[in-house]
Design an enzyme around this catalytic site. Structure first.
Site, PDB file in Angstrom:
ATOM      1  N   GLY A  38       0.903  -1.118  -0.143  1.00 47.96           N
ATOM      2  CA  GLY A  38       0.040   0.059   0.048  1.00 47.96           C
ATOM      3  C   GLY A  38       0.971   1.222  -0.013  1.00 47.96           C
ATOM      4  O   GLY A  38       1.964   1.122  -0.279  1.00 47.96           O
ATOM      5  N   ASN A  39       0.251   2.360   0.289  1.00 48.62           N
ATOM      6  CA  ASN A  39       0.842   3.616   0.246  1.00 48.62           C
ATOM      7  C   ASN A  39       2.004   3.884   1.141  1.00 48.62           C
ATOM      8  O   ASN A  39       3.177   4.039   0.610  1.00 48.62           O
ATOM      9  CB  ASN A  39      -0.165   4.946   0.619  1.00 48.62           C
ATOM     10  CG  ASN A  39      -1.127   5.073  -0.110  1.00 48.62           C
ATOM     11  OD1 ASN A  39      -0.948   5.573  -1.347  1.00 48.62           O
ATOM     12  ND2 ASN A  39      -2.266   4.831   0.154  1.00 48.62           N
ATOM     13  N   GLY A  40       1.877   3.289   2.521  1.00 49.03           N
ATOM     14  CA  GLY A  40       2.847   3.592   3.518  1.00 49.03           C
ATOM     15  C   GLY A  40       4.004   2.634   2.970  1.00 49.03           C
ATOM     16  O   GLY A  40       5.314   2.800   3.214  1.00 49.03           O
ATOM     17  N   PHE A  60       0.011 -10.578  -0.086  1.00 50.91           N
ATOM     18  CA  PHE A  60      -1.404 -10.582  -0.612  1.00 50.91           C
ATOM     19  C   PHE A  60      -1.705 -10.906  -1.932  1.00 50.91           C
ATOM     20  O   PHE A  60      -1.041  -9.908  -2.832  1.00 50.91           O
ATOM     21  CB  PHE A  60      -2.040  -9.221  -0.203  1.00 50.91           C
ATOM     22  CG  PHE A  60      -2.909  -8.687  -1.044  1.00 50.91           C
ATOM     23  CD1 PHE A  60      -4.380  -9.470  -0.368  1.00 50.91           C
ATOM     24  CD2 PHE A  60      -3.167  -7.924  -1.903  1.00 50.91           C
ATOM     25  CE1 PHE A  60      -5.678  -9.107  -0.756  1.00 50.91           C
ATOM     26  CE2 PHE A  60      -4.681  -7.732  -2.435  1.00 50.91           C
ATOM     27  CZ  PHE A  60      -5.903  -8.083  -1.776  1.00 50.91           C
ATOM     28  N   ALA A  61      -2.299 -12.031  -2.289  1.00 48.46           N
ATOM     29  CA  ALA A  61      -2.611 -12.557  -3.604  1.00 48.46           C
ATOM     30  C   ALA A  61      -1.382 -12.248  -4.604  1.00 48.46           C
ATOM     31  O   ALA A  61      -0.061 -12.733  -4.018  1.00 48.46           O
ATOM     32  CB  ALA A  61      -3.944 -11.445  -4.178  1.00 48.46           C
ATOM     33  N   ASP A  62      -1.552 -11.571  -5.536  1.00 46.98           N
ATOM     34  CA  ASP A  62      -0.238 -11.320  -6.666  1.00 46.98           C
ATOM     35  C   ASP A  62       0.354  -9.886  -6.634  1.00 46.98           C
ATOM     36  O   ASP A  62       0.946  -9.895  -7.431  1.00 46.98           O
ATOM     37  CB  ASP A  62      -0.799 -11.768  -7.966  1.00 46.98           C
ATOM     38  CG  ASP A  62      -1.837 -10.963  -8.504  1.00 46.98           C
ATOM     39  OD1 ASP A  62      -2.448 -10.155  -7.599  1.00 46.98           O
ATOM     40  OD2 ASP A  62      -1.864 -10.782  -9.939  1.00 46.98           O
ATOM     41  N   GLU A  63       0.100  -9.336  -5.515  1.00 54.80           N
ATOM     42  CA  GLU A  63       0.731  -7.846  -5.203  1.00 54.80           C
ATOM     43  C   GLU A  63       2.129  -7.824  -5.608  1.00 54.80           C
ATOM     44  O   GLU A  63       2.452  -6.880  -6.276  1.00 54.80           O
ATOM     45  CB  GLU A  63       0.083  -7.352  -3.960  1.00 54.80           C
ATOM     46  CG  GLU A  63       0.348  -5.919  -3.755  1.00 54.80           C
ATOM     47  CD  GLU A  63      -0.133  -5.401  -2.404  1.00 54.80           C
ATOM     48  OE1 GLU A  63      -0.838  -4.403  -2.520  1.00 54.80           O
ATOM     49  OE2 GLU A  63       0.464  -6.004  -1.502  1.00 54.80           O
ATOM     50  N   CYS A 168       0.737   9.833   3.125  1.00 57.51           N
ATOM     51  CA  CYS A 168       1.259   9.786   1.515  1.00 57.51           C
ATOM     52  C   CYS A 168       0.408   9.113   0.730  1.00 57.51           C
ATOM     53  O   CYS A 168      -0.751   8.564   1.066  1.00 57.51           O
ATOM     54  CB  CYS A 168       2.677   8.756   1.647  1.00 57.51           C
ATOM     55  SG  CYS A 168       2.454   7.325   2.663  1.00 57.51           S
ATOM     56  N   HIS A 232     -13.961   5.249  16.182  1.00 51.34           N
ATOM     57  CA  HIS A 232     -14.491   4.824  15.126  1.00 51.34           C
ATOM     58  C   HIS A 232     -15.579   3.947  15.370  1.00 51.34           C
ATOM     59  O   HIS A 232     -16.920   4.212  14.843  1.00 51.34           O
ATOM     60  CB  HIS A 232     -13.505   3.880  14.112  1.00 51.34           C
ATOM     61  CG  HIS A 232     -12.334   4.899  13.473  1.00 51.34           C
ATOM     62  ND1 HIS A 232     -10.938   4.321  13.172  1.00 51.34           N
ATOM     63  CD2 HIS A 232     -12.449   6.207  13.583  1.00 51.34           C
ATOM     64  CE1 HIS A 232     -10.445   5.588  12.661  1.00 51.34           C
ATOM     65  NE2 HIS A 232     -11.009   6.699  12.887  1.00 51.34           N
TER      66      HIS A 232
END
Length: 443
Positions: A38-40, A60-63, A168, A232
């Site tokens: 991801g972004n971070g 994660f999967a095919d990331e 970011c 939250h």
């Protein structure tokens, strides 16, 4: 008498590759693994790869394969909030957990629900004295690590961060990203505290001057400080519980933080007071334990958003007048004139299992009542389709998917203290700054 002439400046010392100091980094290689895509994670990978051996790992999967293909033979381009541009390239992007055998430091910049997957995958390969840092840790990550790494948990150094160091975003997935802002300081805690010197030296070296990593005495303090665990789920309940919502679609998305009303404030106050009761009971049963960082929700706002709130007289006013929250709305599905709440959004799907459940589970071990947390948890678990709290006990079939201590088989205080490696400050007359400094300066 004429003054003596000023001698010319000495020439700069000549540094050759034969100079042992000049070659020090080569002789002491440092390898960091960054987990996630991801972004971070991509920002961290690009930043660290500019100086250190860096491997990006995504389970994660095919990331990993997609990221590797997107980058190709090029360098990753990271635009910092200073305007400077870093160009670097990780040594590898992979889904192979065995690369953990190379790591001096492992950074997990993945959603908290994925932490256990990485801990378990790395367990056969992890090196002694490896620094493992979660950014952010949320609640109970240290206990989850102990459960997943088993006997190896005693050989590693765990660091729980309160938050990510930066805001970011991608500008081109897998190739370019921008740091929008860097926090001035962030809280982190080290387990065991005797390894704080080594851990903070490594992590501050990776991050640079900012953010400054401030030491929190224990990871339990980080776990119980977790504001998302209360805010939250509490705000979602306050707006969408049967007492407040008739089930009909809305014309507009309601404001999230700035829409907090008296009812929601009452819910939040009840929840934060129950977490505070957990803190005080733990400090009582473990003399010298300092949980001062696990402050009330209102104090957290005063600490983190000073100068951004027009009215700080109440918790509600802190949230309603916080300019950092301008325009932020409840997560919804649908379109204008036909909005419905997204009750499977991460505010419930992540913050309940990996945040609220930790506090609730520890309260149960301490025999403390939690009527407000129970009310929110019973409502939330239906919407995220999990069975967690049953007959007033953390014994539902899905409790193992949460950060509740009961999810890893902890049902007694002695076992909790042992797995969390909690110690009071020996000889301390209380917590406070001096005990924090003593802990954080340990090496």
């Amino acid at each position: 008498q004429a003054p003596s002439p000023v001698p010319p400046p000495l020439p700069p010392p000549r540094v050759s590759l034969a100079d042992p100091m000049a070659d020090e980094e080569k002789k002491n290689p440092f390898t960091v693994l960054v987990c996630g895509g991801g972004n971070g994670a991509q920002v961290a990978t690009a930043m660290y790869a500019a100086r250190y051996d860096t491997i990006a790992v995504s389970l994660f999967a095919d990331e990993a394969a997609r990221w590797k293909a997107a980058l190709g033979d090029d360098e990753y381009e990271l635009t910092l909030d200073t305007g400077k541009v870093l160009k670097s390239r990780p040594d590898d992007i992979t889904n192979d957990p065995s690369v953990a055998a190379k790591a001096d430091c492992i950074i997990l910049a993945v959603p908290s629900f994925a932490h256990g997957q990485y801990f378990e995958a790395f367990q056969p390969y992890i090196r002694k004295d490896c620094v493992i840092a979660c950014m952010p840790a949320r609640s109970g990550a240290d206990i989850l690590l102990s459960a997943k790494l088993k006997e190896k948990a005693d050989d590693v150094i765990f660091v729980g961060f309160e938050t990510l160091p930066w805001a970011c975003r991608f500008t081109e997935w897998g190739r370019k990203a921008t740091v929008l802002g860097t926090k001035g300081s962030i809280l982190a805690a080290v387990t065991p505290v005797t390894k704080s010197g080594k851990a903070f030296a490594a992590l501050q070296g990776l991050l640079g001057v900012f953010p400054s990593v401030s030491c929190s005495p224990t990871n339990l303090g980080i776990s119980l400080r977790n504001p998302g665990a209360v805010i939250h789920p509490g705000v979602m309940y306050g707006r969408w519980c049967p007492e407040k919502w008739d089930g009909k679609a809305l014309d507009e998305k309601p404001l999230f933080y700035q829409g907090v009303d008296d009812f929601t404030e009452k819910v939040l106050m009840g929840m934060t007071e129950e977490v505070q009761a957990v803190c005080r009971k733990m400090e009582k049963v473990v003399p010298g334990l300092d949980l001062s960082d696990a402050c009330t929700l209102k104090q957290w706002y005063l600490d983190c958003y000073s100068g951004q709130m027009a009215d700080t007289s109440t918790l509600k006013s802190c949230m309603n007048t916080n300019k950092a929250y301008n325009g932020l709305t409840h997560p919804c599905t649908g379109e204008p004139g036909n909005f419905l709440p997204d009750l499977k959004y991460r505010y419930l799907a992540e913050d309940v299992p990996t945040g609220l459940c930790f506090a609730r589970g520890l309260a149960e071990i301490l025999s403390l009542p939690t009527p407000w947390i129970d009310k929110v948890l019973i409502w939330a678990q239906k919407h995220i389709e999990m069975e967690i709290l049953v007959d007033g006990k953390m014994k539902g079939k899905d409790v193992h998917k949460t950060r509740a201590p009961q999810g890893v088989g902890i049902n007694t205080l002695d076992k909790f203290i042992a797995l969390a490696k909690i110690e009071g400050s020996k000889g301390a007359a209380g917590g406070g700054l001096l005990s924090k400094l003593a802990l954080c300066c340990s090496s």
